[in-house]
Structures are given as structure tokens and as C-alpha cells.
Design a protein around this motif. Sequence first.
Motif, PDB file in Angstrom:
ATOM      1  N   LEU A  75       0.834  -1.203   0.000  1.00 44.24           N
ATOM      2  CA  LEU A  75       0.000   0.000   0.000  1.00 44.24           C
ATOM      3  C   LEU A  75       0.873   1.258   0.000  1.00 44.24           C
ATOM      4  CD1 LEU A  75      -3.144   0.513   2.240  1.00 44.24           C
ATOM      5  CD2 LEU A  75      -1.509   2.349   1.868  1.00 44.24           C
ATOM      6  N   MET A  76       1.916   1.258   0.822  1.00 42.07           N
ATOM      7  CA  MET A  76       2.768   2.439   0.932  1.00 42.07           C
ATOM      8  C   MET A  76       3.562   2.731  -0.336  1.00 42.07           C
ATOM      9  SD  MET A  76       2.748   4.287   3.659  1.00 42.07           S
ATOM     10  CE  MET A  76       1.460   4.171   4.894  1.00 42.07           C
ATOM     11  N   THR A  77       3.910   1.690  -1.089  1.00 39.74           N
ATOM     12  CA  THR A  77       4.789   1.873  -2.242  1.00 39.74           C
ATOM     13  C   THR A  77       4.065   1.777  -3.578  1.00 39.74           C
ATOM     14  OG1 THR A  77       5.308  -0.494  -2.338  1.00 39.74           O
ATOM     15  CG2 THR A  77       6.726   0.900  -0.948  1.00 39.74           C
ATOM     16  N   GLY A  78       2.844   1.228  -3.593  1.00 43.02           N
ATOM     17  CA  GLY A  78       2.141   1.018  -4.845  1.00 43.02           C
ATOM     18  C   GLY A  78       2.738  -0.081  -5.699  1.00 43.02           C
ATOM     19  N   ARG A  79       3.611  -0.901  -5.087  1.00 42.23           N
ATOM     20  CA  ARG A  79       4.314  -1.967  -5.803  1.00 42.23           C
ATOM     21  C   ARG A  79       4.141  -3.288  -5.056  1.00 42.23           C
ATOM     22  NH1 ARG A  79       8.830  -1.211  -8.752  1.00 42.23           N
ATOM     23  NH2 ARG A  79      10.249  -2.172  -7.238  1.00 42.23           N
ATOM     24  N   VAL A 107       4.093   6.650  -0.704  1.00 42.27           N
ATOM     25  CA  VAL A 107       3.078   7.633  -1.101  1.00 42.27           C
ATOM     26  C   VAL A 107       3.177   8.875  -0.227  1.00 42.27           C
ATOM     27  CG1 VAL A 107       1.290   6.564   0.356  1.00 42.27           C
ATOM     28  CG2 VAL A 107       0.624   7.968  -1.604  1.00 42.27           C
ATOM     29  N   ALA A 108       3.551   8.706   1.035  1.00 45.89           N
ATOM     30  CA  ALA A 108       3.693   9.867   1.916  1.00 45.89           C
ATOM     31  C   ALA A 108       4.817  10.779   1.451  1.00 45.89           C
ATOM     32  CB  ALA A 108       3.938   9.403   3.353  1.00 45.89           C
ATOM     33  N   GLY A 138       8.436   9.757   5.128  1.00 42.43           N
ATOM     34  CA  GLY A 138       7.597  10.718   4.438  1.00 42.43           C
ATOM     35  C   GLY A 138       6.491  11.339   5.269  1.00 42.43           C
ATOM     36  N   PHE A 139       6.288  10.865   6.493  1.00 41.76           N
ATOM     37  CA  PHE A 139       5.229  11.431   7.328  1.00 41.76           C
ATOM     38  C   PHE A 139       5.786  12.553   8.204  1.00 41.76           C
ATOM     39  CE2 PHE A 139       3.438   7.284   6.287  1.00 41.76           C
ATOM     40  CZ  PHE A 139       2.137   7.629   5.969  1.00 41.76           C
ATOM     41  N   SER A 140       4.977  13.602   8.339  1.00 39.63           N
ATOM     42  CA  SER A 140       5.368  14.729   9.184  1.00 39.63           C
ATOM     43  C   SER A 140       4.898  14.547  10.618  1.00 39.63           C
ATOM     44  CB  SER A 140       4.783  16.028   8.623  1.00 39.63           C
ATOM     45  OG  SER A 140       3.361  15.947   8.534  1.00 39.63           O
ATOM     46  N   ASP A 141       3.885  13.698  10.833  1.00 39.18           N
ATOM     47  CA  ASP A 141       3.303  13.502  12.163  1.00 39.18           C
ATOM     48  C   ASP A 141       2.997  12.019  12.351  1.00 39.18           C
ATOM     49  OD1 ASP A 141       2.394  16.495  13.091  1.00 39.18           O
ATOM     50  OD2 ASP A 141       2.089  16.214  10.934  1.00 39.18           O
TER      51      ASP A 141
END
Length: 439
Positions: A75-79, A107-108, A138-141
Motif C-alpha cells: 500500500l505504501m509503495t504502490g508496488r 506515497v507519503a 515521508g510522514f510529518s506527524d
Amino acid sequence: MVVLAQLLLATSHALAAAPPNIVVIVSDDAGYNEFSMQGAALFPTPRIDSIAANGVRFSQGYTSGAVCSPTRAGLMTGRYQNRFGHEFNIPPAYSEVNGLSLEETTVAEVLSAGGYRTIALGKWHLGYAPQFHPLSRGFSDYYGFLQGSRSYFPSPKPTRLNQLLRDRTPVAEKFDYMTDELGRRAAEYIAASGDKPFFMYLAFNATHGPDQATESDLAAVQSGGGNKKHRAMTIALDRAVGVVLDELHAKSLTDNTLVVFLNDNGGVNGHDNTPLRGFKGSTWEGGVRVPFAMQWPGVLPKGKIVDEPVISLDIFPTAVAAAGITPTPGKPLDGVDLLPFLTGKAEHAPHPTLYWKNGNNWAVRDGSLKLVSCNAPRLRNANSRGGAPELFDISIDPQESQDLAGARPDDVARLTAMYNTWKRDFPQPSWRSGGRSGN
């Protein structure tokens, strides 16, 4: 970690006046037949159902993995996570090397580079060392816990892996029940969002074990049959999703927010996967087909049931396209942007072929034909032929009860060749299976 190249941010998106907020909600280990939008009378989930009622429900929605961590990596990578060795659950022990590959882009990361605030809540299960932490991917929070499972109630002695974190800092466990806590915290982030678009990844551990429910929710399910703890835990899950939806409404954000809901894999053994065969860990429908719904009022059709297969890998490209972001070419995605298909701008089905691999358990679906090989004795049932590939026509037999392999050997050979070609260049799994299925 892959350094993102220049991103082209569209000055306006063809479907929305401003970049939409994006909320991806993931439940955990729930049974296919444990949501009322799936027809489950014992599991009323009106708030989750409302996502389907206000948008689309995918009757053949799949995840790319049969267990928790691989699905999240996909889900996170689309791969397909098998492309980078993330085939099994991460072992439940601190490691500097076990985690979502640092060579993959999330994706983040793409949405953050495109101007989004990126917020992750709940179960992470993609690595424990600092370089695998959500804030490094990739997440800020972040508000949640890193391990694949933990108590729903405050723990007097949380471990390094399951302690509750705000960003990278452990916080006192003063909540009442984890599912409600995650819904409440998600609403707080939405309330404080301001004018900046946000991407929220809300990964509940409900209804993953341990089976723990509040006394009030248990009291509400004393009548009727079924597993009362599972039913009570689902009540809490639906309530928490409702808290998030209500906050979007209170902030007048509903119409410009893409909301996705799905379960992370097929229901664990002991949950209700009716009418599907198999359960979590298997590549039969009961291991990889999941409740899956999406809403974006004014953009997506309302109350539509989509019967063509889609997969959790599609969330990455769909979210990026909704945001109006065009990344420069990088590693090819296996997911596709669903928006043209859902809005009628493309008539072809999103995926002619889908694949799954969980160790020696694998499957390939091409059109309506699905070839399944289950080589783990604990996952077989009385109908299994000792791990030999079984062939089904999912369009007329979603229960996978009528094996066509003997009558259609050419299709067995063709799909087997497709599967072998798909996996030909995959690396060896980065670690062995992480023991218990959810940890």
C-alpha cells in the motif's frame, strides 16, 4: 532511501478546485462478513457503510498480501512488496535491517513533496529502527505504535516495540481503549489542519487480536449469536471511523476529501469470511479479498458497486493523481489510478491480471480465472488437493469450491507460466516469516 526527483504539481486539478485531503483508513484482520455493507446482520457498521453509500464499494477488492506487514508495504509503495523482499511479516524483534526497503518511495514522500501535511496514526508494522519510523518515510506527524499488535488497554509496562508514540517520543498511556483513542486523535489532527491539504493514514489494530472489548460494547452485543468480542470490537471500530467522518463534516471538508476504507487482508481464522474459502495467510479469496470502499462527493459516483477487481496497490497512484501531482519517472508502480475508471473516462477494467505470493502459497488471477496453490498444511481444508494448483472461475464460483484444473490443463499451464514469469526476478525474502501471523 530514494531521493525524489522534481515533482510537477498541477496548478489545478481537473476534478477538484483545490487539492483534496486524502484519508486512508485500514482495519486489521476483520472477517469479510463482519461489516454490514457486506451483508453481515450481526456486525452493524453504519459509519463505515456510509463511505460505500456516499461513494463506491468494490465487490472484488483485494490486498496485495495475505498478512499484515506485506500488505502495508504494498500500500505504501504502490508496488508488489515481493519485488523488494517484503514477503512476510517483520519478526517481532528490534532490528536495524528489517523494515520497509529504504530503496522504495512511499506515497507519503510523494504527497509531502507535493505540499501535503502527512499524518500516520496507529499500527505501523514496517520496521522498528529509526530509519524505518514513519517520520523517516515521508510522514510529518505520527501517533501510534510500531509493532503489529498490542493491548487495546493501557499497558503498565509497554515494550520498545509496542509503546505508544507521538512522533518519536513515548507518551503516557492514559487512554481508555485504543480504537477510540486513535479515532479521537485523528479527529484532533483534522481539526487543526488549517488550509494545508493533508494525507492521513489511519491504521487501526481493530479487530486484530488480542480479543479485547469495552464492557459497554460487550453489553450491547449480548443478544444474537456470533463471537461477541469480535462484534463488540467492530462496534468500537465503526464508532471511531464515525468520529473521523464527523470531524471532516464539522470542518466542511467532506466534499473535498477522498476517503478510502479497507481491511488489511482476509479475516484471520476464527473470524467470519463467509462466503469465501480460506482465511488470513492463504491466497484463496478468504485470504486476500477484503471489504473495500471509497468516497469523494461530487467526484466519484454515489452508491455505485464496482465488480471489476481492484487492489490495495491502487491507493498510491489514485491518491497522487487526486492530488494533482505528477512524479517524474521512477520505479514502475503495479497499482493504477482508479479515478478515470470510476468517473467513466476509461471503460477498461483496471487490472486484467493480479498476483499473490506468500512463501509457497501463491495465486494468479487472469480475467475471471484464478489459479491457487496452497502448500501450507495449516491453511488447507478438506477440499484441498495436497498443494497441487487448483483452478477456479471466480465470476461464477467466488467460493472456490469447483476445481477446474483437471478439465482445463491448458489454462493451468498458461497461468502457471504467467506466475513464474511474474516472480522470476524477485529477490529472496528479506527475512523469514515473523512467527505468529499478526506480529
